[in-house]
Every structure is written in C-alpha cells, then in structure tokens.
Motif scaffolding. Sequence first.
Motif, PDB file in Angstrom:
ATOM      1  N   VAL A 199      12.876 -32.245  -2.550  1.00 39.97           N
ATOM      2  CA  VAL A 199      12.230 -30.976  -2.207  1.00 39.97           C
ATOM      3  C   VAL A 199      11.761 -31.013  -0.761  1.00 39.97           C
ATOM      4  CG1 VAL A 199      10.358 -29.382  -2.787  1.00 39.97           C
ATOM      5  CG2 VAL A 199      11.484 -30.712  -4.601  1.00 39.97           C
ATOM      6  N   LEU A 200      12.182 -30.022  -0.004  1.00 37.93           N
ATOM      7  CA  LEU A 200      11.735 -29.850   1.378  1.00 37.93           C
ATOM      8  C   LEU A 200      10.432 -29.074   1.409  1.00 37.93           C
ATOM      9  CD1 LEU A 200      12.219 -29.826   4.511  1.00 37.93           C
ATOM     10  CD2 LEU A 200      13.472 -27.681   4.137  1.00 37.93           C
ATOM     11  N   ARG A 201       9.431 -29.607   2.112  1.00 37.91           N
ATOM     12  CA  ARG A 201       8.188 -28.841   2.274  1.00 37.91           C
ATOM     13  C   ARG A 201       8.449 -27.679   3.218  1.00 37.91           C
ATOM     14  NH1 ARG A 201       2.568 -29.487   1.947  1.00 37.91           N
ATOM     15  NH2 ARG A 201       2.651 -31.724   1.476  1.00 37.91           N
ATOM     16  N   GLU A 202       8.140 -26.473   2.750  1.00 40.52           N
ATOM     17  CA  GLU A 202       8.323 -25.261   3.548  1.00 40.52           C
ATOM     18  C   GLU A 202       6.951 -24.662   3.834  1.00 40.52           C
ATOM     19  OE1 GLU A 202      11.957 -22.880   2.505  1.00 40.52           O
ATOM     20  OE2 GLU A 202      11.649 -23.900   0.586  1.00 40.52           O
ATOM     21  N   PRO A 203       6.403 -24.905   5.027  1.00 38.25           N
ATOM     22  CA  PRO A 203       5.052 -24.424   5.340  1.00 38.25           C
ATOM     23  C   PRO A 203       4.911 -22.914   5.215  1.00 38.25           C
ATOM     24  CG  PRO A 203       5.804 -26.019   6.972  1.00 38.25           C
ATOM     25  CD  PRO A 203       6.988 -25.695   6.113  1.00 38.25           C
ATOM     26  N   ASP A 204       5.983 -22.166   5.461  1.00 35.56           N
ATOM     27  CA  ASP A 204       5.919 -20.716   5.378  1.00 35.56           C
ATOM     28  C   ASP A 204       6.460 -20.191   4.052  1.00 35.56           C
ATOM     29  OD1 ASP A 204       4.926 -20.600   7.995  1.00 35.56           O
ATOM     30  OD2 ASP A 204       6.949 -20.638   8.841  1.00 35.56           O
ATOM     31  N   GLY A 205       6.611 -21.071   3.073  1.00 35.08           N
ATOM     32  CA  GLY A 205       7.104 -20.655   1.766  1.00 35.08           C
ATOM     33  C   GLY A 205       6.015 -20.008   0.933  1.00 35.08           C
ATOM     34  N   ARG A 206       6.327 -19.841  -0.358  1.00 34.69           N
ATOM     35  CA  ARG A 206       5.399 -19.131  -1.246  1.00 34.69           C
ATOM     36  C   ARG A 206       4.627 -20.060  -2.170  1.00 34.69           C
ATOM     37  NH1 ARG A 206       9.585 -15.059  -3.693  1.00 34.69           N
ATOM     38  NH2 ARG A 206      10.851 -16.944  -3.442  1.00 34.69           N
ATOM     39  N   GLY A 207       4.630 -21.352  -1.860  1.00 34.97           N
ATOM     40  CA  GLY A 207       3.764 -22.275  -2.578  1.00 34.97           C
ATOM     41  C   GLY A 207       4.450 -23.268  -3.484  1.00 34.97           C
ATOM     42  N   GLY A 208       5.731 -23.077  -3.782  1.00 29.99           N
ATOM     43  CA  GLY A 208       6.408 -23.994  -4.688  1.00 29.99           C
ATOM     44  C   GLY A 208       6.576 -25.384  -4.111  1.00 29.99           C
ATOM     45  N   SER A 209       7.094 -25.458  -2.897  1.00 31.47           N
ATOM     46  CA  SER A 209       7.312 -26.779  -2.298  1.00 31.47           C
ATOM     47  C   SER A 209       5.988 -27.478  -1.993  1.00 31.47           C
ATOM     48  CB  SER A 209       8.161 -26.658  -1.030  1.00 31.47           C
ATOM     49  OG  SER A 209       7.472 -25.965  -0.005  1.00 31.47           O
ATOM     50  N   SER A 210       4.980 -26.716  -1.594  1.00 29.72           N
ATOM     51  CA  SER A 210       3.667 -27.319  -1.331  1.00 29.72           C
ATOM     52  C   SER A 210       3.081 -27.911  -2.601  1.00 29.72           C
ATOM     53  CB  SER A 210       2.705 -26.275  -0.757  1.00 29.72           C
ATOM     54  OG  SER A 210       3.153 -25.826   0.505  1.00 29.72           O
ATOM     55  N   TYR A 211       3.278 -27.219  -3.727  1.00 25.28           N
ATOM     56  CA  TYR A 211       2.784 -27.738  -5.005  1.00 25.28           C
ATOM     57  C   TYR A 211       3.464 -29.065  -5.322  1.00 25.28           C
ATOM     58  CZ  TYR A 211       1.463 -27.906  -9.934  1.00 25.28           C
ATOM     59  OH  TYR A 211       0.942 -28.290 -11.147  1.00 25.28           O
ATOM     60  N   VAL A 212       4.775 -29.120  -5.173  1.00 27.61           N
ATOM     61  CA  VAL A 212       5.504 -30.349  -5.470  1.00 27.61           C
ATOM     62  C   VAL A 212       5.020 -31.484  -4.576  1.00 27.61           C
ATOM     63  CG1 VAL A 212       7.768 -31.457  -5.402  1.00 27.61           C
ATOM     64  CG2 VAL A 212       7.540 -29.143  -6.337  1.00 27.61           C
ATOM     65  N   HIS A 213       4.886 -31.217  -3.272  1.00 31.32           N
ATOM     66  CA  HIS A 213       4.484 -32.264  -2.328  1.00 31.32           C
ATOM     67  C   HIS A 213       3.042 -32.710  -2.534  1.00 31.32           C
ATOM     68  CE1 HIS A 213       7.720 -32.772   0.804  1.00 31.32           C
ATOM     69  NE2 HIS A 213       8.211 -31.790   0.081  1.00 31.32           N
ATOM     70  N   ASP A 214       2.171 -31.771  -2.831  1.00 32.38           N
ATOM     71  CA  ASP A 214       0.740 -32.085  -2.868  1.00 32.38           C
ATOM     72  C   ASP A 214       0.224 -32.498  -4.240  1.00 32.38           C
ATOM     73  OD1 ASP A 214       0.692 -31.417  -0.188  1.00 32.38           O
ATOM     74  OD2 ASP A 214      -0.021 -29.365  -0.533  1.00 32.38           O
ATOM     75  N   ARG A 215       0.904 -32.081  -5.319  1.00 36.34           N
ATOM     76  CA  ARG A 215       0.310 -32.260  -6.643  1.00 36.34           C
ATOM     77  C   ARG A 215       1.159 -33.063  -7.622  1.00 36.34           C
ATOM     78  NH1 ARG A 215      -2.372 -26.715  -8.610  1.00 36.34           N
ATOM     79  NH2 ARG A 215      -2.946 -28.165 -10.294  1.00 36.34           N
ATOM     80  N   LEU A 216       2.424 -33.264  -7.323  1.00 36.81           N
ATOM     81  CA  LEU A 216       3.254 -34.047  -8.246  1.00 36.81           C
ATOM     82  C   LEU A 216       3.357 -35.484  -7.737  1.00 36.81           C
ATOM     83  CD1 LEU A 216       6.123 -31.617  -9.301  1.00 36.81           C
ATOM     84  CD2 LEU A 216       3.939 -32.089 -10.426  1.00 36.81           C
ATOM     85  N   ALA A 217       2.609 -36.356  -8.366  1.00 28.19           N
ATOM     86  CA  ALA A 217       2.599 -37.780  -8.017  1.00 28.19           C
ATOM     87  C   ALA A 217       3.248 -38.565  -9.147  1.00 28.19           C
ATOM     88  CB  ALA A 217       1.166 -38.255  -7.792  1.00 28.19           C
ATOM     89  N   GLU A 218       3.432 -39.862  -8.957  1.00 27.36           N
ATOM     90  CA  GLU A 218       3.958 -40.687 -10.038  1.00 27.36           C
ATOM     91  C   GLU A 218       3.034 -40.580 -11.249  1.00 27.36           C
ATOM     92  OE1 GLU A 218       4.860 -44.682  -9.018  1.00 27.36           O
ATOM     93  OE2 GLU A 218       6.101 -44.152  -7.289  1.00 27.36           O
ATOM     94  N   GLY A 219       3.631 -40.334 -12.410  1.00 27.73           N
ATOM     95  CA  GLY A 219       2.858 -40.157 -13.634  1.00 27.73           C
ATOM     96  C   GLY A 219       2.535 -38.723 -13.962  1.00 27.73           C
ATOM     97  N   SER A 220       2.728 -37.791 -13.008  1.00 23.66           N
ATOM     98  CA  SER A 220       2.462 -36.380 -13.271  1.00 23.66           C
ATOM     99  C   SER A 220       3.452 -35.821 -14.278  1.00 23.66           C
ATOM    100  CB  SER A 220       2.558 -35.559 -11.982  1.00 23.66           C
ATOM    101  OG  SER A 220       1.573 -35.926 -11.053  1.00 23.66           O
ATOM    102  N   ALA A 221       2.969 -34.914 -15.114  1.00 24.36           N
ATOM    103  CA  ALA A 221       3.831 -34.205 -16.055  1.00 24.36           C
ATOM    104  C   ALA A 221       4.263 -32.886 -15.443  1.00 24.36           C
ATOM    105  CB  ALA A 221       3.104 -33.963 -17.376  1.00 24.36           C
ATOM    106  N   VAL A 222       5.490 -32.482 -15.685  1.00 24.23           N
ATOM    107  CA  VAL A 222       5.993 -31.220 -15.159  1.00 24.23           C
ATOM    108  C   VAL A 222       6.962 -30.623 -16.171  1.00 24.23           C
ATOM    109  CG1 VAL A 222       7.849 -32.370 -13.865  1.00 24.23           C
ATOM    110  CG2 VAL A 222       7.112 -30.074 -13.199  1.00 24.23           C
ATOM    111  N   ARG A 223       6.834 -29.328 -16.401  1.00 23.08           N
ATOM    112  CA  ARG A 223       7.753 -28.642 -17.302  1.00 23.08           C
ATOM    113  C   ARG A 223       9.039 -28.301 -16.556  1.00 23.08           C
ATOM    114  NH1 ARG A 223       5.914 -23.496 -19.529  1.00 23.08           N
ATOM    115  NH2 ARG A 223       4.753 -23.292 -17.582  1.00 23.08           N
ATOM    116  N   VAL A 224      10.159 -28.481 -17.230  1.00 19.93           N
ATOM    117  CA  VAL A 224      11.456 -28.203 -16.627  1.00 19.93           C
ATOM    118  C   VAL A 224      12.289 -27.373 -17.590  1.00 19.93           C
ATOM    119  CG1 VAL A 224      11.390 -30.360 -15.316  1.00 19.93           C
ATOM    120  CG2 VAL A 224      12.607 -30.271 -17.492  1.00 19.93           C
TER     121      VAL A 224
END
Length: 334
Positions: A88-113
């Motif tokens: 995932v590329l961090r997109e500073p001018d995006g709508r929040g999806g990439s920022s969420y992945v970069h900032d909140r998904l760490a090892e051990g995080s759960a994510v729905r797919v």
Amino acid sequence: MTNQPLQVFRGTEAPPSQADHGEATLVVDARIDAADGIVSLVLRHPDSDPLPAWAPGAHIDLLLDNGLIRQYSLCGNPADRAAWQIAVLREPDGRGGSSYVHDRLAEGSAVRVRGPRNNFPLRAAEHHLFIAGGVGITAILPMVEAADSAGADWNLLYGGRTRGSMAFLDRLARYGDRVLIRPQDTYGLLDLATFIGSPREGTLVHACGPEPLLRAAQEQCAGWPSGTLGIERFAPVRPPAETAAADVFDVVLARSGRTLTVPPDRSVLEVVEEAGVPVLFSCREGTCGTCETDVLDGTPDHRDSLLDEDERATGDTMLICVSRSCGPRLVLDL
C-alpha cells in the motif's frame, strides 16, 4: 491512427450478479517497508486455515474500521494458500484508506477482507509486455513470475519517481535484462514507444499504474489488434462531477419485485441501499467491479472505467455505483 477501444479483461468465469465473494477476518502476520512510502502486509487466517485460491491480477477488498473499503492487488505467491500479501502506497492527499493502513495496521492487527476478485487476468500469449508504474507493480509482479515459471517469453518496463520509491526490486533482480528499471529522476518518463514498438502477432500488453501512464499505453497500442492491451486502473477515467446528473428513471428489482425511482442526484446503488436491499459495493467509482449487476431489461448508460466496449454494447451487466439508464426503466437481477 485511430484510438482503440479500451479493453479490460476478466477472469475465466462470468461474474454472477451480486455474487458473495466471501468475507473473513485475517491477521497481519508481517509488516514490511517495501519502498519509500510503501508498506507491505502479509495476511493470514487467525486459525491458520487455508485462504481462497487466486490468480495473478487478483485483488482483495480491505473493509477498514473507519468505514472505508479499499482494493489492493495481491502480490505474493498464488501457490501459497497460507498467506496473502499486499502493498500500500501512502497517499497524503487521499481519502484516508492508505493512511489507515500505514498508521493503524501493525503486526497482530485484525482486518476484515473480501475477495479475491480478478478483473485483470494474465492471458495466454506467445510474448508478454508488462508495464508497471509505481505501486502498479503489485498487480504486475505475480504475472511476471507466473509467465517466467511457465517458460513464456516476456519483458517488463517498470518506472517510479525514484529507485527508492520502487517496491520489490529484490524479487525482480534475478530476471536480469528482461526487466528495465527506469526511475524518473534518472531516465525521465517511460519510453513506451520503444518498449511497445510495432504491432506483433502473438503479443499481449499488460499495464498497471497511474492514469497518465495508462493513457499513454493506450495510445501506443492504438494500432495493435483490438484486445491487445489489458489494464488495471487505480481511479475512474472521468471525474465524478462529469457523470453526476441524468434524468430520473425507475429500477425494477426482479428478485423482490420492488420498483425504485432513481433521481438525477442519486446513484442506483444509493437508492438500492436506502431501500434496505443487500448489495455488495466497494469503490463507488466504477473501477473495482464489486457492484456489477446483471441487467435483465432496459439499456444501461455506462459510466464506469471497467467494462470493455463489447460488454457495454451487449448491455447485459452494469456497475450500479456510477452507471445509469438510457431509458425510463431498467430491470436488474437484485
């Protein structure tokens, strides 16, 4: 030279109307800095269950806790049913999806797919020309590896802003001069004219990356046979403002027998959602194909960036997040 109609190719099975493509909660097993501004996540089932099979070109949806749904190409090994990999590329001018992945998904995080889904399959050919721009390498890389494993003839042109911003160079190093690494700060814009060249029988072109790159690839392939070029888009071709207004029309939902009115300022998807009818969706921009729905009667006004010219002409399916009706009534398989 005339412009060739855009061809975006599908998988081998026709997409059933609003099919359930599967939803699960996975765990981030590993998080890797793949390049400047790009993070790669390895996802596994918490109980080590095998994950659904996929083929090169497939993507999954991440259903994020902030309400956003984002699509990311699978870029690992399709033979590895224990793990999925995305980048995932961090997109500073995006709508929040990439920022969420970069900032909140760490090892051990759960994510729905949800998924996988494949609108960009690797098709059989005597020779493959692969073109990747930036994080578009995520869709192209499994294709390259599959083509090479199958003994096919292929070449890859891969561009990015700088070498440091280009992910997975380590996985490409073993292929030698079959791969052209062309960071823009060293080489300038990609030389598509030389790489693609003149039309050649038995050759297919596969491209993924930013819209200017895809438009340039489309122009270079204009003189090739129809169907030569397959692409994967990050964003819709048209800005939403250009497709927002249209006449009012009715949508008949064949499965429930309900008739809903779609006003000029609402999409079919929005009206169906508001009526409480279960419907799958993701991008809301006409690029991912999640909301693709069978049309049983009526003529769609296609405004998506996914269907090819033959599919549009047939009118058997439409993306209800952006497309509308050419007449006063549509009957959908919902």
